[in-house]
Write an enzyme that holds these catalytic residues in place. Structure first.
Site, PDB file in Angstrom:
ATOM      1  N   SER A 108       0.817  -1.209   0.000  1.00  0.00           N
ATOM      2  CA  SER A 108       0.000   0.000   0.000  1.00  0.00           C
ATOM      3  C   SER A 108       0.848   1.255   0.000  1.00  0.00           C
ATOM      4  O   SER A 108       1.957   1.285   0.554  1.00  0.00           O
ATOM      5  CB  SER A 108      -0.888   0.005   1.247  1.00  0.00           C
TER       6      SER A 108
ATOM      7  N   TYR B 116      -2.527   0.267   9.775  1.00  0.00           N
ATOM      8  CA  TYR B 116      -2.642  -0.375   8.466  1.00  0.00           C
ATOM      9  C   TYR B 116      -1.354  -0.227   7.668  1.00  0.00           C
ATOM     10  O   TYR B 116      -0.800  -1.206   7.157  1.00  0.00           O
ATOM     11  CB  TYR B 116      -3.811   0.227   7.683  1.00  0.00           C
TER      12      TYR B 116
ATOM     13  N   LYS C 293       1.380  -3.240   6.539  1.00  0.00           N
ATOM     14  CA  LYS C 293       1.790  -3.539   5.167  1.00  0.00           C
ATOM     15  C   LYS C 293       3.311  -3.504   5.023  1.00  0.00           C
ATOM     16  O   LYS C 293       3.907  -4.314   4.307  1.00  0.00           O
ATOM     17  CB  LYS C 293       1.126  -2.565   4.195  1.00  0.00           C
TER      18      LYS C 293
END
Length: 326
Positions: free
Chosen positions: A123, A147, A151
């Site tokens: 991402s 998040y 990643k």
């Protein structure tokens, strides 16, 4: 020989599955897809009838190991995960379980089964708020949400497993993925901009903008918006390269080199749908950086990365697919 697509019943995963099917139908039979998805956010109807479907979570090592063996899997496209940056701030443990523990369990199952190739869904969130106008793969990573952190850890897991076992891998850093490659494949995320705006319009509500006080020309977030079908093509290119034993870079940005602000997207939606509206202004979402725009030059060189769709085409395809949800 097949490729396992984790999260293959999701919005992006389903497009990757269909792109792999097209490659297999064109003679690349070693790229036939198999789907593994727990349907926590995916849709069983997104999986074609002729594609094997295993309902399981990547956290379940035994289930993944069985799927790899039973379907003759030779490579994995790993898209399964919890993908909401803003929500991850409130649910960090859940985010790490799904994205870090899940990836570790997947890699363990792959090692047990002798599967040594993986394309990883990473991402743009790994960059946080970069201090450059255009991000490249050399831009320092500084994630600002659980998040984004999860990643980046996923990328490290692949790197370390590559050193330990010879795993062949590459990570594709996504930016804002939009549009649809088929009318029956739609983005059902409750957090992504396009489905939020289109759902508001069809429900008779006014779309909202999260924050208008960012340090950008019009005060709204600026992002790369990339079409999901273009993204899928590059996943197949990455799988093809790994299957052929070609060397790939550890990471690639799938970016446009340009950006659109949220306000510009709203204006495009109004034009394409023929619905005039002035967006309501809502507070910023936690974890949202002001601007992320990336160069896709490396991916264009190695992964057939091309921006094949205009903003109007992105909106039009999303709007057509959204009609299937009404």
């Amino acid at each position: 020989m097949t490729w396992l697509v984790t999260g293959g019943a999701g919005y992006i995963g389903a497009h990757v599955v269909r792109a792999l099917q097209e490659a297999a139908s064109a003679g690349e039979t070693h790229l036939r897809p198999v789907v593994l998805d727990d349907l926590s956010s995916g849709h069983a109807e997104f999986v074609p009838d002729d594609v094997p479907f295993v309902r399981a979570s990547v956290v379940d090592t035994a289930a993944v190991r069985t799927a790899l063996a039973e379907h003759g899997v030779t490579g994995v496209v790993h898209l399964a995960g919890f993908k909401y940056a803003g929500v991850s701030v409130q649910r960090p443990l859940h985010t790490y379980t799904q994205n870090v523990t899940g990836t570790a369990h997947l890699l363990e199952a792959m090692a047990d089964a002798g599967v040594d190739r993986i394309v990883f869904s990473s991402s743009a969130a790994v960059y946080g708020t970069p201090d450059v106008d255009v991000v490249t793969e050399a831009t320092p990573t500084a994630p600002e949400s659980p998040y984004g952190e999860s990643k980046l850890v996923g990328e490290w897991l692949l790197r370390d497993q590559g050193v330990a076992t010879g795993l062949r891998h590459t990570s594709l850093r996504y930016f804002n993925v939009v549009g649809s490659g088929a009318p029956d494949l739609y983005d059902s995320s409750p957090h992504n901009l396009f489905p939020l705006v289109l759902d508001a319009l069809t429900s008779g509500r006014t779309p909202r903008v999260n924050g208008t006080d960012y340090p950008t020309p019009d005060g709204t977030c600026v992002r790369d918006y990339v079409h999901v079908a273009d993204l899928a093509v590059s996943h197949v290119a990455a799988a093809r390269a790994l299957a052929a034993g070609r060397a790939l870079d550890p990471v690639y940005n799938l970016g446009s080199g340009d950006g659109l602000s949220v306000a510009q997207v709203m204006a495009t939606v109004a034009r394409v749908t023929g619905t005039d509206f002035t967006p309501e202004v809502a507070p910023r979402r936690p974890g949202d950086p002001a601007r992320i725009v990336a160069s896709g030059e490396a991916a264009a060189r190695d992964l057939d990365w091309v921006m094949r769709h205009t903003p109007e085409e992105m909106v039009a395809s999303a709007w057509a697919a959204h009609q299937h949800t009404i």
